[in-house]
Write a protein that holds these residues in place. Structure first.
Motif, PDB file in Angstrom:
ATOM      1  N   ILE A  75       0.878  -1.190   0.000  1.00  0.00           N
ATOM      2  CA  ILE A  75       0.000   0.000   0.000  1.00  0.00           C
ATOM      3  C   ILE A  75       0.904   1.226   0.000  1.00  0.00           C
ATOM      4  CG2 ILE A  75      -1.794   1.282   1.204  1.00  0.00           C
ATOM      5  CD1 ILE A  75      -2.605  -1.360   2.557  1.00  0.00           C
ATOM      6  N   THR A  76       0.660   2.138  -0.922  1.00  0.00           N
ATOM      7  CA  THR A  76       1.450   3.382  -1.018  1.00  0.00           C
ATOM      8  C   THR A  76       0.518   4.573  -0.906  1.00  0.00           C
ATOM      9  OG1 THR A  76       3.122   2.349  -2.408  1.00  0.00           O
ATOM     10  CG2 THR A  76       3.027   4.752  -2.431  1.00  0.00           C
ATOM     11  N   ASP A  77       0.748   5.377   0.111  1.00  0.00           N
ATOM     12  CA  ASP A  77      -0.024   6.609   0.282  1.00  0.00           C
ATOM     13  C   ASP A  77       0.748   7.744  -0.383  1.00  0.00           C
ATOM     14  OD1 ASP A  77      -2.403   7.837   1.693  1.00  0.00           O
ATOM     15  OD2 ASP A  77      -0.775   9.124   2.415  1.00  0.00           O
ATOM     16  N   VAL A  78       0.084   8.466  -1.292  1.00  0.00           N
ATOM     17  CA  VAL A  78       0.699   9.623  -1.958  1.00  0.00           C
ATOM     18  C   VAL A  78       0.182  10.883  -1.257  1.00  0.00           C
ATOM     19  CG1 VAL A  78       1.060  10.818  -4.138  1.00  0.00           C
ATOM     20  CG2 VAL A  78       0.735   8.339  -4.125  1.00  0.00           C
ATOM     21  N   TYR A  79       1.094  11.588  -0.587  1.00  0.00           N
ATOM     22  CA  TYR A  79       0.680  12.719   0.249  1.00  0.00           C
ATOM     23  C   TYR A  79       1.111  14.044  -0.401  1.00  0.00           C
ATOM     24  CZ  TYR A  79       5.559  12.224   1.764  1.00  0.00           C
ATOM     25  OH  TYR A  79       6.921  12.119   1.800  1.00  0.00           O
ATOM     26  N   PRO A  80       0.530  15.175   0.003  1.00  0.00           N
ATOM     27  CA  PRO A  80       0.888  16.469  -0.605  1.00  0.00           C
ATOM     28  C   PRO A  80       2.354  16.819  -0.351  1.00  0.00           C
ATOM     29  CG  PRO A  80      -1.193  16.638   0.561  1.00  0.00           C
ATOM     30  CD  PRO A  80      -0.602  15.314   0.941  1.00  0.00           C
ATOM     31  N   ALA A  81       2.956  17.467  -1.309  1.00  0.00           N
ATOM     32  CA  ALA A  81       4.361  17.878  -1.183  1.00  0.00           C
ATOM     33  C   ALA A  81       4.546  18.787   0.027  1.00  0.00           C
ATOM     34  CB  ALA A  81       4.813  18.594  -2.449  1.00  0.00           C
ATOM     35  N   GLY A  82       5.611  18.533   0.772  1.00  0.00           N
ATOM     36  CA  GLY A  82       5.924  19.355   1.939  1.00  0.00           C
ATOM     37  C   GLY A  82       5.359  18.822   3.231  1.00  0.00           C
ATOM     38  N   PHE A  83       4.312  17.974   3.172  1.00  0.00           N
ATOM     39  CA  PHE A  83       3.763  17.402   4.394  1.00  0.00           C
ATOM     40  C   PHE A  83       4.797  16.438   4.995  1.00  0.00           C
ATOM     41  CE2 PHE A  83      -1.101  17.985   4.184  1.00  0.00           C
ATOM     42  CZ  PHE A  83      -0.958  19.221   3.570  1.00  0.00           C
ATOM     43  N   VAL A 110       9.570   5.872   3.495  1.00  0.00           N
ATOM     44  CA  VAL A 110       9.190   7.219   3.053  1.00  0.00           C
ATOM     45  C   VAL A 110      10.072   7.630   1.881  1.00  0.00           C
ATOM     46  CG1 VAL A 110       8.943   9.638   3.705  1.00  0.00           C
ATOM     47  CG2 VAL A 110       8.431   7.833   5.368  1.00  0.00           C
ATOM     48  N   ASP A 111       9.440   7.952   0.764  1.00  0.00           N
ATOM     49  CA  ASP A 111      10.130   8.475  -0.424  1.00  0.00           C
ATOM     50  C   ASP A 111       9.767   9.960  -0.541  1.00  0.00           C
ATOM     51  OD1 ASP A 111      11.191   9.097  -2.861  1.00  0.00           O
ATOM     52  OD2 ASP A 111       9.951   7.717  -4.035  1.00  0.00           O
ATOM     53  N   ALA A 112      10.527  10.790   0.176  1.00  0.00           N
ATOM     54  CA  ALA A 112      10.188  12.219   0.257  1.00  0.00           C
ATOM     55  C   ALA A 112      10.285  12.903  -1.092  1.00  0.00           C
ATOM     56  CB  ALA A 112      11.101  12.916   1.269  1.00  0.00           C
ATOM     57  N   ALA A 113      11.187  12.433  -1.960  1.00  0.00           N
ATOM     58  CA  ALA A 113      11.358  13.079  -3.262  1.00  0.00           C
ATOM     59  C   ALA A 113      10.107  12.973  -4.109  1.00  0.00           C
ATOM     60  CB  ALA A 113      12.548  12.459  -3.997  1.00  0.00           C
ATOM     61  N   ASN A 114       9.348  11.882  -3.933  1.00  0.00           N
ATOM     62  CA  ASN A 114       8.133  11.672  -4.721  1.00  0.00           C
ATOM     63  C   ASN A 114       6.865  11.772  -3.878  1.00  0.00           C
ATOM     64  OD1 ASN A 114       9.286  10.992  -7.409  1.00  0.00           O
ATOM     65  ND2 ASN A 114      10.242   9.330  -6.238  1.00  0.00           N
ATOM     66  N   ASN A 115       6.998  12.193  -2.615  1.00  0.00           N
ATOM     67  CA  ASN A 115       5.849  12.370  -1.719  1.00  0.00           C
ATOM     68  C   ASN A 115       5.060  11.069  -1.565  1.00  0.00           C
ATOM     69  OD1 ASN A 115       6.497  15.214  -1.807  1.00  0.00           O
ATOM     70  ND2 ASN A 115       5.417  15.281  -3.765  1.00  0.00           N
TER      71      ASN A 115
END
Length: 480
Positions: A75-83, A110-115
């Motif tokens: 399961i991959t959650d795609v979250y808003p940039a900067g959160f 966590v893949d921060a580069a792709n949120n």
């Protein structure tokens, strides 16, 4: 068998578009439901409206829509940039078990580069598969960045169905968080000169506090805009402006507001704008020739005659002496050239209240070197202060030293009066009847003689009264 059927029935990749960040949505939905390969997923967020620095929680519920079991492998959650992910907040819950709901805290990647934030592993297969009345819920929390811009922020969801690793993609999914940033109150003040002259540029200034990150200031005269809006960079705005007409102007500055800053309008500042200055013309008079060491008289005339201001005489671009006050339109300076050569003499009028400045055309004074042994002279002229029209006036020139020989030419302005008069004992006299009324500037020009250098007197003013048509003004002096 149910697992194989589930794997064979896995749907192809579904892509619904890219994540939208900071862009208002048509409707700020806080929940969205999608169905694919007999799996229904509902993603929601709480709270739906937040301020900067708040925490939001996304909940994704996976349900089986038929009798064939389904298994989630990732399961991959795609979250808003900067959160920012809240550590320890990710957890999986399976419902409908004989033993009751089963909840497990999980450590996501966590893949921060792709949120993106992902959870996976064999624990999903143990007892958390999807079947009738058996759902899986994924929950994770994030912190809203402290510098988030106001607006709505969408999110997405991806998940893999076990066996063939088919990835289902809903990105964005249409679940929005609204970030509400209350605008800071601002204060705008306007600074204007108390007076101005129509046709002359002045500076209008506005100050916005606290210093905003953007926005514009529109200056106004009453309800009428002055110029175009000016960017409020740094909180200080200036506008050069020329008022076309006279009168009292009520100037305000209107700040538009910007992200995080409310708009504001200043109190009015008053500018009293006077009528345009009268155009002037300046002329300069000087002897055509001179010699080094000999004083010459430079005279400037300003028309129409102003009530103030100064004249700066110049030789080319170099100032000659200090500025001379203008008296009834005339300024005179006695000057001695120290170097021979052709001098280009101009007179620059400074202007004053109601009168614009002006510069004369140049006149040339050719300065020669004084011969060795020649004696410098000085000449003065005396005349009655007033005389009646038609009455003869005695004009007297005195040349120093008294033993100088030669002649004196009397003049009114640039015009000669009579012929040259011989100098006897240092004195030359002339009886003259002025042909018109008015103020006459009389000068005496000594020609020089053997061993003596010529010189010119400063003017003496004679007021001629009576039934003439003269204006009585110095405006006509140098035309006499």
């Amino acid at each position: 068998m149910r697992r194989w059927v589930a794997a064979i029935g896995a749907a192809a990749l579904v892509t619904l578009g890219a994540s939208v960040v900071g862009t208002p949505a048509a409707s700020a939905a806080t929940s969205a439901t999608k169905t694919t390969d007999n799996i229904k997923v509902t993603k929601s967020v709480t709270p739906g409206t937040v301020t900067r620095g708040a925490t939001v929680t996304y909940t994704s519920v996976f349900e089986d829509t038929n009798a064939v079991d389904r298994y989630l492998n990732k399961i991959t959650d795609v979250y808003p940039a900067g959160f920012q992910y809240v550590p320890g907040s990710a957890k999986i819950t399976a419902s409908g078990l004989v033993t009751g709901p089963s909840t497990a805290n999980v450590t996501p990647t966590v893949d921060a580069a792709n949120n993106r934030l992902s959870v996976s592993g064999s624990w999903l297969l143990a007892d958390r598969w999807l079947a009738e009345n058996k759902d899986v819920t994924f929950e994770v929390s994030y912190t809203v960045p402290p510098n988030a811009q106001p607006g709505t922020y969408d999110s997405g969801l991806r998940f893999d169905v076990f066996s063939f690793q088919t990835t289902q993609v809903f990105d964005p999914i249409g679940v929005h968080v609204t970030v509400d940033v209350p605008n800071a109150a601002t204060t705008t003040t306007v600074q204007v000169p108390p007076t101005a002259t129509a046709g002359q540029s002045v500076e209008l200034k506005a100050l916005v506090s606290p210093t905003p990150d953007g926005g514009t200031v529109q200056f106004r005269d009453g309800a009428t805009d002055i110029g175009a809006p000016v960017a409020a960079a740094g909180g200080t705005v200036t506008l050069p402006w020329t008022f076309a007409t006279g009168g009292t102007k009520s100037i305000t500055a209107v700040y538009s507001g910007a992200v995080g800053f409310a708009g504001s309008t200043s109190a009015a500042g008053t500018v009293k704008v006077g009528a345009p200055d009268a155009t002037t013309s300046t002329t300069v008079q000087a002897p055509a020739t001179s010699i080094t060491g000999q004083p010459v008289h430079l005279t400037a005339t300003v028309a129409p005659a102003p009530s103030g201001g100064t004249i700066q005489f110049r030789d080319g671009t170099v100032n000659i002496g200090a500025p001379v006050a203008v008296d009834d339109g005339v300024a005179t300076l006695s000057h001695t050239f120290g170097v021979a050569g052709a001098k280009s003499v101009t007179a620059v009028y400074s202007g004053t209240t109601g009168f614009a400045g002006s510069t004369s055309q140049p006149v040339t004074v050719t300065v020669g070197d004084r011969a060795p042994g020649d004696v410098l002279t000085s000449t003065t002229v005396t005349a009655p202060g007033s005389v009646a029209l038609g009455q003869a006036a005695e004009l007297k020139a005195t040349v120093t030293p008294a033993d100088a020989t030669g002649t004196v030419q009397f003049k009114v302005g640039a015009g000669s009066i009579g012929g040259p008069v011989a100098v006897v004992g240092g004195v030359a006299t002339l009886s003259h009847t002025f042909p018109s009324a008015g103020e006459k500037a009389v000068t005496a020009v000594y020609s020089g003689g053997p061993g003596y250098v010529g010189s010119a007197s400063p003017p003496a003013v004679v007021t001629v009264t009576g039934g003439g048509t003269g204006t009585g003004s110095l405006e006509d002096i140098f035309a006499s």
